[in-house]
Scaffold this motif. Structure first.
Motif, PDB file in Angstrom:
ATOM      1  N   UNK A  24      33.152  35.519  38.203  1.00 20.53           N
ATOM      2  CA  UNK A  24      33.304  36.857  38.774  1.00 20.53           C
ATOM      3  C   UNK A  24      32.442  37.054  40.015  1.00 20.53           C
ATOM      4  N   UNK A  25      31.318  36.352  40.080  1.00 22.61           N
ATOM      5  CA  UNK A  25      30.390  36.485  41.207  1.00 22.61           C
ATOM      6  C   UNK A  25      30.667  35.476  42.317  1.00 22.61           C
ATOM      7  N   UNK A  26      31.744  34.713  42.202  1.00 16.71           N
ATOM      8  CA  UNK A  26      32.057  33.692  43.196  1.00 16.71           C
ATOM      9  C   UNK A  26      33.510  33.820  43.636  1.00 16.71           C
ATOM     10  N   UNK A  27      33.811  34.919  44.317  1.00 17.38           N
ATOM     11  CA  UNK A  27      35.154  35.214  44.806  1.00 17.38           C
ATOM     12  C   UNK A  27      35.069  35.338  46.326  1.00 17.38           C
ATOM     13  N   UNK A  28      36.104  34.869  47.029  1.00 14.84           N
ATOM     14  CA  UNK A  28      36.092  34.929  48.484  1.00 14.84           C
ATOM     15  C   UNK A  28      36.817  36.170  48.995  1.00 14.84           C
ATOM     16  N   UNK A  29      36.159  36.902  49.880  1.00  8.22           N
ATOM     17  CA  UNK A  29      36.738  38.047  50.570  1.00  8.22           C
ATOM     18  C   UNK A  29      36.843  37.678  52.049  1.00  8.22           C
ATOM     19  N   UNK A  30      38.006  37.854  52.674  1.00  7.80           N
ATOM     20  CA  UNK A  30      38.153  37.517  54.092  1.00  7.80           C
ATOM     21  C   UNK A  30      37.202  38.292  55.001  1.00  7.80           C
ATOM     22  N   UNK A  31      36.781  39.474  54.594  1.00  6.28           N
ATOM     23  CA  UNK A  31      35.875  40.286  55.412  1.00  6.28           C
ATOM     24  C   UNK A  31      34.401  39.992  55.150  1.00  6.28           C
ATOM     25  N   UNK A  32      34.054  39.734  53.885  1.00 11.67           N
ATOM     26  CA  UNK A  32      32.645  39.636  53.491  1.00 11.67           C
ATOM     27  C   UNK A  32      32.182  38.227  53.144  1.00 11.67           C
ATOM     28  N   UNK A  33      33.106  37.313  52.946  1.00  9.47           N
ATOM     29  CA  UNK A  33      32.734  35.975  52.477  1.00  9.47           C
ATOM     30  C   UNK A  33      32.642  35.983  50.957  1.00  9.47           C
ATOM     31  N   UNK A  34      31.678  35.269  50.429  1.00  9.44           N
ATOM     32  CA  UNK A  34      31.515  35.186  48.974  1.00  9.44           C
ATOM     33  C   UNK A  34      31.032  36.534  48.445  1.00  9.44           C
ATOM     34  N   UNK A  35      31.708  37.007  47.415  1.00  7.90           N
ATOM     35  CA  UNK A  35      31.414  38.324  46.865  1.00  7.90           C
ATOM     36  C   UNK A  35      31.649  38.327  45.357  1.00  7.90           C
ATOM     37  N   UNK A  36      31.480  39.478  44.757  1.00  5.54           N
ATOM     38  CA  UNK A  36      31.768  39.698  43.341  1.00  5.54           C
ATOM     39  C   UNK A  36      33.038  40.529  43.241  1.00  5.54           C
ATOM     40  N   UNK A  37      33.903  40.152  42.314  1.00  5.40           N
ATOM     41  CA  UNK A  37      35.134  40.918  42.085  1.00  5.40           C
ATOM     42  C   UNK A  37      34.839  42.018  41.079  1.00  5.40           C
ATOM     43  N   UNK A  38      35.409  43.195  41.322  1.00  3.98           N
ATOM     44  CA  UNK A  38      35.261  44.309  40.382  1.00  3.98           C
ATOM     45  C   UNK A  38      36.602  45.001  40.220  1.00  3.98           C
ATOM     46  N   UNK A  39      36.705  45.830  39.202  1.00  9.08           N
ATOM     47  CA  UNK A  39      37.955  46.539  38.892  1.00  9.08           C
ATOM     48  C   UNK A  39      39.129  45.556  38.852  1.00  9.08           C
ATOM     49  N   UNK A  40      38.926  44.454  38.169  1.00  9.07           N
ATOM     50  CA  UNK A  40      39.925  43.384  38.163  1.00  9.07           C
ATOM     51  C   UNK A  40      40.842  43.450  36.949  1.00  9.07           C
ATOM     52  N   UNK A  41      42.009  42.838  37.115  1.00 10.06           N
ATOM     53  CA  UNK A  41      42.956  42.648  36.031  1.00 10.06           C
ATOM     54  C   UNK A  41      43.185  41.154  35.875  1.00 10.06           C
ATOM     55  N   UNK A  42      43.631  40.753  34.702  1.00  3.14           N
ATOM     56  CA  UNK A  42      43.880  39.348  34.390  1.00  3.14           C
ATOM     57  C   UNK A  42      45.378  39.115  34.283  1.00  3.14           C
ATOM     58  N   UNK A  43      45.836  38.013  34.871  1.00  2.00           N
ATOM     59  CA  UNK A  43      47.259  37.689  34.858  1.00  2.00           C
ATOM     60  C   UNK A  43      47.435  36.223  34.492  1.00  2.00           C
ATOM     61  N   UNK A  44      48.360  35.955  33.587  1.00  2.00           N
ATOM     62  CA  UNK A  44      48.666  34.583  33.223  1.00  2.00           C
ATOM     63  C   UNK A  44      49.423  33.938  34.381  1.00  2.00           C
ATOM     64  N   UNK A  45      49.000  32.745  34.764  1.00  2.00           N
ATOM     65  CA  UNK A  45      49.570  32.051  35.917  1.00  2.00           C
ATOM     66  C   UNK A  45      49.846  30.612  35.507  1.00  2.00           C
ATOM     67  N   UNK A  46      50.762  29.959  36.175  1.00  2.00           N
ATOM     68  CA  UNK A  46      51.069  28.574  35.830  1.00  2.00           C
ATOM     69  C   UNK A  46      49.863  27.650  35.999  1.00  2.00           C
ATOM     70  N   UNK A  47      48.910  28.039  36.825  1.00  3.02           N
ATOM     71  CA  UNK A  47      47.729  27.219  37.067  1.00  3.02           C
ATOM     72  C   UNK A  47      46.535  27.647  36.220  1.00  3.02           C
ATOM     73  N   UNK A  48      46.611  28.790  35.550  1.00  2.00           N
ATOM     74  CA  UNK A  48      45.503  29.275  34.725  1.00  2.00           C
ATOM     75  C   UNK A  48      45.509  30.789  34.644  1.00  2.00           C
ATOM     76  N   UNK A  49      44.376  31.390  34.973  1.00  2.00           N
ATOM     77  CA  UNK A  49      44.220  32.836  34.940  1.00  2.00           C
ATOM     78  C   UNK A  49      44.045  33.322  36.372  1.00  2.00           C
ATOM     79  N   UNK A  50      44.798  34.324  36.740  1.00  2.42           N
ATOM     80  CA  UNK A  50      44.672  34.932  38.055  1.00  2.42           C
ATOM     81  C   UNK A  50      43.943  36.258  37.902  1.00  2.42           C
TER      82      UNK A  50
END
Length: 69
Positions: A24-50
């Motif tokens: 959760x603390x290692x997500x890339x934001x195009x504006x800020x760089x490495x950031x923390x994700x918040x208010x997130x939802x989980x989605x099943x994806x063919x590659x894992x969890x989105x």
């Protein structure tokens, strides 16, 4: 509005708490760089969890894939 997938919840629940915190603390934001994700939802994806949510610094949309083992 996004909803969380039950399959993704099951996969996410199997991960150790310390790993979840690191992911959760290692997500890339195009504006800020490495950031923390918040208010997130989980989605099943063919590659894992989105994770879709907001950057904790600027509030823009961000996402991260947690790959299957």
């Amino acid at each position: 509005m996004s909803t969380t997938d039950f399959e993704a919840i099951q996969k996410w629940a199997k991960l150790p708490q310390n790993i979840k915190k690191l992911l959760l603390a290692n997500v890339f934001c195009p504006s800020c760089g490495v950031t923390t994700i918040e208010k997130y939802t989980l989605h099943d994806d063919e590659f894992g969890i989105l994770l879709k949510g907001k950057c904790s610094k600027c509030g823009k949309d961000v996402a991260r894939v947690v790959e299957n083992e």
